[in-house]
Design a protein around this motif. Sequence first.
Motif, PDB file in Angstrom:
ATOM      1  N   ASP A  36       0.834  -1.224   0.000  1.00 33.03           N
ATOM      2  CA  ASP A  36       0.000   0.000   0.000  1.00 33.03           C
ATOM      3  C   ASP A  36       0.859   1.260   0.000  1.00 33.03           C
ATOM      4  OD1 ASP A  36      -1.808  -1.978   0.570  1.00 33.03           O
ATOM      5  OD2 ASP A  36      -2.769  -0.949   2.247  1.00 33.03           O
ATOM      6  N   ASP A  48       0.264   0.863   6.209  1.00 36.17           N
ATOM      7  CA  ASP A  48       0.015  -0.306   7.068  1.00 36.17           C
ATOM      8  C   ASP A  48       1.062  -0.410   8.180  1.00 36.17           C
ATOM      9  OD1 ASP A  48      -2.156  -0.784   5.546  1.00 36.17           O
ATOM     10  OD2 ASP A  48      -1.487  -2.673   4.673  1.00 36.17           O
ATOM     11  N   PHE A  88      -5.900  12.483   0.252  1.00 36.03           N
ATOM     12  CA  PHE A  88      -5.305  11.584   1.239  1.00 36.03           C
ATOM     13  C   PHE A  88      -5.060  12.407   2.496  1.00 36.03           C
ATOM     14  CE2 PHE A  88      -2.218   8.637   3.063  1.00 36.03           C
ATOM     15  CZ  PHE A  88      -2.856   7.430   2.805  1.00 36.03           C
ATOM     16  N   HIS A  89      -5.716  12.025   3.589  1.00 35.55           N
ATOM     17  CA  HIS A  89      -5.730  12.867   4.782  1.00 35.55           C
ATOM     18  C   HIS A  89      -4.530  12.621   5.684  1.00 35.55           C
ATOM     19  CE1 HIS A  89      -9.813  12.948   3.220  1.00 35.55           C
ATOM     20  NE2 HIS A  89      -9.772  14.194   3.615  1.00 35.55           N
ATOM     21  N   GLN A 151      -3.657   3.197  -3.463  1.00 38.41           N
ATOM     22  CA  GLN A 151      -4.307   4.283  -2.704  1.00 38.41           C
ATOM     23  C   GLN A 151      -5.237   5.119  -3.584  1.00 38.41           C
ATOM     24  OE1 GLN A 151      -4.339   4.254   0.470  1.00 38.41           O
ATOM     25  NE2 GLN A 151      -2.526   3.079   1.008  1.00 38.41           N
TER      26      GLN A 151
HETATM   27  N1  FO1 Z   1      -7.622   5.857   4.547  1.00 42.33           N
HETATM   28  C1  FO1 Z   1      -8.681   6.520   4.043  1.00 42.33           C
HETATM   29  O1  FO1 Z   1      -9.710   5.894   3.772  1.00 42.33           O
HETATM   30  N2  FO1 Z   1      -8.613   7.873   3.785  1.00 42.33           N
HETATM   31  C2  FO1 Z   1      -7.510   8.605   4.069  1.00 42.33           C
HETATM   32  O2  FO1 Z   1      -7.481   9.804   3.820  1.00 42.33           O
HETATM   33  C3  FO1 Z   1      -6.392   7.910   4.651  1.00 42.33           C
HETATM   34  C4  FO1 Z   1      -5.242   8.584   5.038  1.00 42.33           C
HETATM   35  C5  FO1 Z   1      -4.212   7.892   5.671  1.00 42.33           C
HETATM   36  C6  FO1 Z   1      -3.081   8.572   6.128  1.00 42.33           C
HETATM   37  C7  FO1 Z   1      -2.056   7.892   6.749  1.00 42.33           C
HETATM   38  C8  FO1 Z   1      -2.151   6.508   6.935  1.00 42.33           C
HETATM   39  O3  FO1 Z   1      -1.148   5.853   7.544  1.00 42.33           O
HETATM   40  C9  FO1 Z   1      -3.265   5.829   6.504  1.00 42.33           C
HETATM   41  C10 FO1 Z   1      -4.320   6.500   5.873  1.00 42.33           C
HETATM   42  N3  FO1 Z   1      -5.450   5.841   5.429  1.00 42.33           N
HETATM   43  C11 FO1 Z   1      -6.505   6.521   4.874  1.00 42.33           C
HETATM   44  C12 FO1 Z   1      -5.585   4.409   5.590  1.00 42.33           C
HETATM   45  C13 FO1 Z   1      -4.928   3.612   4.483  1.00 42.33           C
HETATM   46  O4  FO1 Z   1      -4.942   4.181   3.239  1.00 42.33           O
HETATM   47  C14 FO1 Z   1      -5.567   2.237   4.378  1.00 42.33           C
HETATM   48  O5  FO1 Z   1      -6.164   1.847   5.577  1.00 42.33           O
HETATM   49  C15 FO1 Z   1      -4.590   1.158   4.106  1.00 42.33           C
HETATM   50  O6  FO1 Z   1      -3.667   1.417   3.127  1.00 42.33           O
HETATM   51  C16 FO1 Z   1      -5.331  -0.154   3.813  1.00 42.33           C
HETATM   52  O7  FO1 Z   1      -4.808  -1.090   4.647  1.00 42.33           O
END
Ligand code: FO1
Length: 307
Positions: A36, A48, A88-89, A151
């Motif tokens: 990821d 992750d 992407f937050h 992503q």
């Molecule tokens: N998941 C989202 O659904 N929206 C986001 O904006 C987002 C930001 C984010 C920032 C840092 C981080 O470590 C994880 C973040 N995630 C976000 C989670 C992530 O994209 C997913 O949970 C994993 O990649 C799937 O396992």
Amino acid sequence: MKIVALAGGVGGAKLVDGLAQLLSPENLTIIVNTGDDFKYRGLYISPDLDTVCYTLAGLANPDTGWGRNGETFQVLENLQKLGVLKWFHLGDQDLATHIERTYLINEGLFLSQITRSFCHSWGVEYSILPMSDQPVSTMVDTIDEGELPFQEYFVRRKCEPKVKGFRFAGIDAAVPAPGVIEAIMQADSVVVCPSNPWVSIDPICAVNGLCDILATKINVAVSPIIGNRTFKGPAAKMFIELGIQPSPLAVARHYKKFLTGFILDKMDEKLKQEMSVPTLATKILMKDRDDRRRLAQDVLNLIQSLQ
Ligand code: FO1
């Protein structure tokens, strides 16, 4: 009992937290999906790994499961004012992790070394290892939009495009990170966390040599599916789009090459008779830390019965 856990994001981190409530750092190693990982505004993001590290450090956002507790988003809001699309937050505290990781990678350090150093700073004593130090990027092949980086599919497109397959770009050059093979060799059992089989666990198993070594171990997987639904994430939707009826049975079949024990939800107890490996039915939804510990104890009990 020495355990290795294979984990993706939030679901994986929750069970890992349960295992960490029961096992000492010498007895638990966590191998994390890095498919990821991606670059955002030049920063190296490893979602992750961060989710697992923040969870064990007690720093994770309890509402989302990812990102930091008590987070603010001032940098992101100011980037937006400069015209950067905010999809992407990345929070302000979280950004410190990405800035420093990017700096250290550019200095020539490996992801595994950086993760060890960050864990030390956050007071995490457990070994959290990326599956590989070489970059691997999960690409989601979609019916209408072609291949999307993970992503882009997951966050930007909210898992809406229909999937038809997956590719792990870079996997041929990837070797297990230092300590990964040794940890599996020394483990009494490998626990496959209730993470997405297609995009969290498959990339780990696809790293050179990992699948072969797994086949020699006692491997217990926890279903990420209850009934025909996932409690979080797109795993059930992916099964459907790939022409497979989503169910705990489909998950167990997905892992059939190495599976020796399986855990599904009480609601699916009737499926036990169709399982080809010893299977335990228990409550697998983890709403709080006690649920995590209780499920982890069930996992350890099943492993003990298989030894
Ligand atoms: N998941 C989202 O659904 N929206 C986001 O904006 C987002 C930001 C984010 C920032 C840092 C981080 O470590 C994880 C973040 N995630 C976000 C989670 C992530 O994209 C997913 O949970 C994993 O990649 C799937 O396992």
